[in-house]
Each structure stands twice: as structure tokens, then as C-alpha cells.
Design a protein around this motif. Structure first.
Motif, mmCIF file in Angstrom:
data_model
loop_
_atom_site.group_PDB
_atom_site.id
_atom_site.type_symbol
_atom_site.label_atom_id
_atom_site.label_comp_id
_atom_site.label_asym_id
_atom_site.label_seq_id
_atom_site.Cartn_x
_atom_site.Cartn_y
_atom_site.Cartn_z
ATOM 1 N N GLU A 150 16.140 4.819 24.801
ATOM 2 C CA GLU A 150 14.706 5.009 25.012
ATOM 3 C C GLU A 150 14.431 6.323 25.742
ATOM 4 O O GLU A 150 14.712 7.391 25.204
ATOM 5 C CB GLU A 150 14.111 3.795 25.723
ATOM 6 N N ALA A 151 13.918 6.294 26.970
ATOM 7 C CA ALA A 151 13.507 7.520 27.661
ATOM 8 C C ALA A 151 14.663 8.494 27.876
ATOM 9 O O ALA A 151 14.435 9.700 28.052
ATOM 10 C CB ALA A 151 12.883 7.168 29.008
ATOM 11 N N PHE A 152 15.891 7.989 27.826
ATOM 12 C CA PHE A 152 17.043 8.860 28.095
ATOM 13 C C PHE A 152 17.589 9.518 26.830
ATOM 14 O O PHE A 152 18.488 10.348 26.912
ATOM 15 C CB PHE A 152 18.149 8.050 28.782
ATOM 16 N N GLY A 186 20.528 -9.038 26.270
ATOM 17 C CA GLY A 186 19.758 -8.000 26.919
ATOM 18 C C GLY A 186 18.945 -7.230 25.901
ATOM 19 O O GLY A 186 18.912 -7.561 24.703
ATOM 20 N N PHE A 187 18.284 -6.186 26.363
ATOM 21 C CA PHE A 187 17.434 -5.389 25.468
ATOM 22 C C PHE A 187 17.479 -3.934 25.893
ATOM 23 O O PHE A 187 17.114 -3.595 27.020
ATOM 24 C CB PHE A 187 15.997 -5.904 25.496
ATOM 25 N N VAL A 188 17.937 -3.059 24.997
ATOM 26 C CA VAL A 188 18.146 -1.639 25.268
ATOM 27 C C VAL A 188 19.032 -1.531 26.516
ATOM 28 O O VAL A 188 20.181 -1.941 26.461
ATOM 29 C CB VAL A 188 16.829 -0.859 25.376
ATOM 30 N N ASN A 189 18.500 -1.040 27.649
ATOM 31 C CA ASN A 189 19.343 -0.953 28.848
ATOM 32 C C ASN A 189 18.919 -1.939 29.933
ATOM 33 O O ASN A 189 19.247 -1.765 31.105
ATOM 34 C CB ASN A 189 19.336 0.477 29.392
ATOM 35 N N ALA A 190 18.208 -2.982 29.543
ATOM 36 C CA ALA A 190 17.792 -4.023 30.480
ATOM 37 C C ALA A 190 18.730 -5.221 30.373
ATOM 38 O O ALA A 190 18.966 -5.736 29.281
ATOM 39 C CB ALA A 190 16.360 -4.455 30.193
ATOM 40 N N PHE A 203 26.273 9.648 31.973
ATOM 41 C CA PHE A 203 27.099 9.038 30.928
ATOM 42 C C PHE A 203 26.702 9.551 29.550
ATOM 43 O O PHE A 203 27.559 9.957 28.746
ATOM 44 C CB PHE A 203 26.971 7.512 30.993
ATOM 45 N N ARG A 204 25.404 9.572 29.281
ATOM 46 C CA ARG A 204 24.951 10.005 27.959
ATOM 47 C C ARG A 204 25.319 11.465 27.693
ATOM 48 O O ARG A 204 25.689 11.830 26.566
ATOM 49 C CB ARG A 204 23.442 9.809 27.819
ATOM 50 N N ASN A 205 25.223 12.321 28.689
ATOM 51 C CA ASN A 205 25.580 13.730 28.513
ATOM 52 C C ASN A 205 27.056 13.885 28.160
ATOM 53 O O ASN A 205 27.420 14.741 27.343
ATOM 54 C CB ASN A 205 25.247 14.522 29.778
ATOM 55 N N ALA A 206 27.906 13.054 28.773
ATOM 56 C CA ALA A 206 29.327 13.098 28.437
ATOM 57 C C ALA A 206 29.546 12.662 26.987
ATOM 58 O O ALA A 206 30.391 13.232 26.273
ATOM 59 C CB ALA A 206 30.114 12.200 29.389
ATOM 60 N N CYS A 207 28.772 11.679 26.537
ATOM 61 C CA CYS A 207 28.854 11.239 25.135
ATOM 62 C C CYS A 207 28.404 12.352 24.195
ATOM 63 O O CYS A 207 29.012 12.580 23.136
ATOM 64 C CB CYS A 207 27.992 9.992 24.919
ATOM 65 N N ILE A 225 22.697 7.152 34.150
ATOM 66 C CA ILE A 225 22.612 7.005 32.694
ATOM 67 C C ILE A 225 22.672 8.364 32.003
ATOM 68 O O ILE A 225 23.446 8.537 31.043
ATOM 69 C CB ILE A 225 21.366 6.196 32.288
ATOM 70 N N PRO A 226 21.902 9.373 32.447
ATOM 71 C CA PRO A 226 22.046 10.695 31.827
ATOM 72 C C PRO A 226 23.450 11.289 32.008
ATOM 73 O O PRO A 226 23.942 11.996 31.118
ATOM 74 C CB PRO A 226 20.990 11.541 32.543
#
Length: 337
Positions: A107-109, A47-51, A275-279, A272-273
Motif C-alpha cells: 500500500e503506502a510503502f 491478516g490484511f496487507v501489513n495488518a 526491508f522493501r528497499n533491500a528487496c 518497512i521501507p
């Protein structure tokens, strides 16, 4: 020179002896991880980044627990971030020893909070490459070559961060960069369509997925849809990964969620945000949100179906609706609906 997966000689011997027969390779995801993913393995993340990230496979690896892993990838986001989060919460059960990569972020996130956390605290080894370099390393592995020559990125400081060797070219007498082949123990791949023998059809960019599969000792494939072999071979030029490179095939609709799978579903711009915010909160010292996320979405479910059923129906319908492209089949419906 040292090798972090199979050496080229080991890979050639292994692949020469590998069963390449056309046989039914359907097993459960739990069985595939139990059989092929071991402590200390080098995992090639496709895959690539989140794809088309192999999220379903990674969630199962986390549930079963694997330690001292090396992660090799070109550019990735969700898959290594999930593995990093599991390590942060319980390094006795899940741990990453090393990453060989070009990019880990969303990326955007935003950037990866947990890559920052692990590196700032010297908890993992890093080997830094360019995107093209990692692709070329997998290409060398897929071709059975111990190395591959490359011009880039000789004009940078990248040589200080990896095992590349610069020598004079025997034909031009000019410096050339030699990249060591990458032979992961296990490739983790998600595709839109596969058949029971392991032939894979990828819609959209290939993202070096065929090379990663061909370079690895074993390949686990999840697919959004399992199709008939006759349908697959009707257009043989569209087969992106051949059956003999694949060891296990599992039909997992939404197996790349909350990332996207081209033509089927888009990135979930809410999840995605989340999950990322929890990280990010973990990085800043607040463990509770990340622990709650894993307890709810990974450890609190048995499989991807149960994971998806925890997501609001409107979010799943929306990521299906806005994904550009032609729907591959009307059978793609919301799980559980």
C-alpha cells in the motif's frame, strides 16, 4: 478440477477425525513449525496487507526452511514478501511454488519488488482472484462446501486467470460464477489475544482470519498477549476464532511487527521501507542489502524478542504511541525494557 491444498472430501474427513478437546495448546513457535509446516504445504496467510500479518511464524519457517510452498491469501504484504526474499536468496532451502491471491504489495510503502521479480522471471505459478473471491473461497472451506456461487468478477478478464467455473443458475437460469473452496494445510494467524486452548479475540477488522482458520487442516496462532480462559469467555461474543479450530498457541508480543496489530502498535514507517528497499535492490541486481537484512534480522536471531531488540527503542516506543485505540492492557511494554 484440481486442489492445491486439501480437497473438500479430504478436509471433511480430516476435520471429522480431528481432536476437538479443550486442552492446553501452548508450545514453542519452533515446535509448532516443526510439527505442522511441511514441504509442499498450502499455507493460508491471515491478516490484511501489513495488518496483523503472521511475521513471527513466517520468520521461523524461513529459519527452518520449507520448499515448494503454495501461499493462499486475500491481500498480504510482509508475510509473503519475507518468504519470497528467502527464496530469492537460497531457493534450495526456501521456495514458493505457487500463490493464490488477490493482492501482494505494501500500500503506502509501494508495490512488491519480489512479486515482480518472481513473476517476470517465471519462477512461480500465480492464480489471480479478487479480494472478495478469495474471502468467499475461504468461507466455502470453513463451511465444508466444495464451492460457493458468486456474481463477481464476471464482467472482467479474471476468469482467464483462475479455476472458477461459470454455469447457468438452476433457479434463475442466469450465469453464475462458482468458486472452488480453499482448504490450506496450515493457517498462519496473528491475533491480539488468545487463551491456552486456542480461543482468539481479534480487535478491529477480522480480515477473513476466522474463515482461514476454520478452512485449514491445522492452525498456528501467535498472540500479542495470552489471557486467562475466564477473561476470554466472560465476553463469548467477542471470541473471533474458536478453540477447536486451533492446533498451537504461542504468545509472541510484537508478532506482527513491523506491521501493525490494531490497538497495540502501528506500522513501522522506517523499518518497512528498509526491508522493501533491500528487496528492490535485489530485483535490480544487488543481492548484498537483502542478504544483510536476512542475516541480521532473521538468521541472526533465535526469536522475535531478539529481532525486536535489534530495532532502536525509539522506533518501538513510537509505533506503540501512535497506534489509535485503547491499549488492551498496561502489560504491553517494550520487549527487553
Amino acid at each position: 478440477m484440481y486442489w492445491t491444498g486439501l480437497s473438500p472430501d479430504e478436509a471433511r474427513q480430516f476435520l471429522a477425525n480431528k481432536d476437538k478437546s479443550k486442552r492446553d495448546k501452548r508450545i514453542s513457535l519452533k515446535e509448532a513449525v516443526q510439527k505442522y509446516v511441511k514441504d509442499g504445504d498450502n499455507l493460508g496467510i491471515a491478516g490484511f496487507v501489513n495488518a496483523r500479518q503472521p511475521i513471527a511464524i513466517v520468520h521461523e519457517i524461513i529459519r527452518q526452511g520449507r520448499k515448494d510452498l503454495t501461499l493462499s491469501f486475500q491481500s498480504a504484504g510482509l508475510a509473503p514478501e519475507y518468504l519470497a526474499g528467502a527464496m530469492c536468496l537460497d531457493p534450495a532451502k526456501n521456495s514458493i511454488k505457487r500463490m493464490e491471491l488477490a493482492y501482494l504489495a505494501h500500500e503506502a510503502f509501494g508495490i512488491s519488488p519480489l512479486l515482480r521479480y518472481l513473476t517476470e522471471n517465471s519462477l512461480i505459478e500465480l492464480e489471480d482472484w479478487s479480494n472478495y473471491n478469495m474471502s468467499a473461497r475461504f468461507k466455502a472451506g470453513s463451511m465444508g462446501l466444495p464451492f460457493i456461487p458468486c456474481r463477481s468478477p464476471m464482467g472482467s478478464d479474471m476468469l482467464k486467470t483462475n479455476r472458477a467455473v461459470v454455469q447457468d443458475c438452476p433457479f434463475t437460469n442466469r450465469p453464475i460464477m462458482l468458486l472452488p473452496a480453499s482448504h490450506p494445510n496450515v493457517a498462519l494467524v496473528h491475533v491480539q489475544e488468545a487463551d491456552i486452548y486456542g480461543n482468539c479475540r481479534i480487535q478491529g477488522p477480522l480480515f477473513t482470519c476466522p474463515e482461514i482458520a476454520m478452512a485449514s487442516a491445522h492452525t498456528i496462532v501467535t498472540c500479542d498477549r495470552l489471557i486467562e480462559h475466564d477473561d476470554m469467555t466472560r465476553y463469548p461474543n467477542r471470541i473471533s476464532i474458536p478453540y477447536f479450530a486451533v492446533d498451537a498457541v504461542i504468545e509472541v508480543p510484537f508478532g506482527a511487527y513491523p506491521g501493525n496489530s490494531g490497538g497495540l502498535y502501528y506500522y513501522d514507517e522506517k523499518h518497512i521501507p528498509e526491508f522493501r528497499n533491500a528487496c528492490e535492490k535485489f530485483r535490480k541486481g544487488d543481492r548484498a542489502p537483502l542478504q544483510e537484512y536476512y542475516d541480521n534480522y532473521i538468521f541472526g536471531v533465535e526469536n522475535t524478542t531478539e529481532f525486536i531488540n535489534k530495532i532502536p527503542l525509539s522506533q518501538i516506543q513510537y509505533v506503540q504511541k501512535i497506534e489509535p485505540g485503547i491499549r488492551l492492557d498496561a502489560a504491553y511494554t517494550v520487549l527487553g525494557s
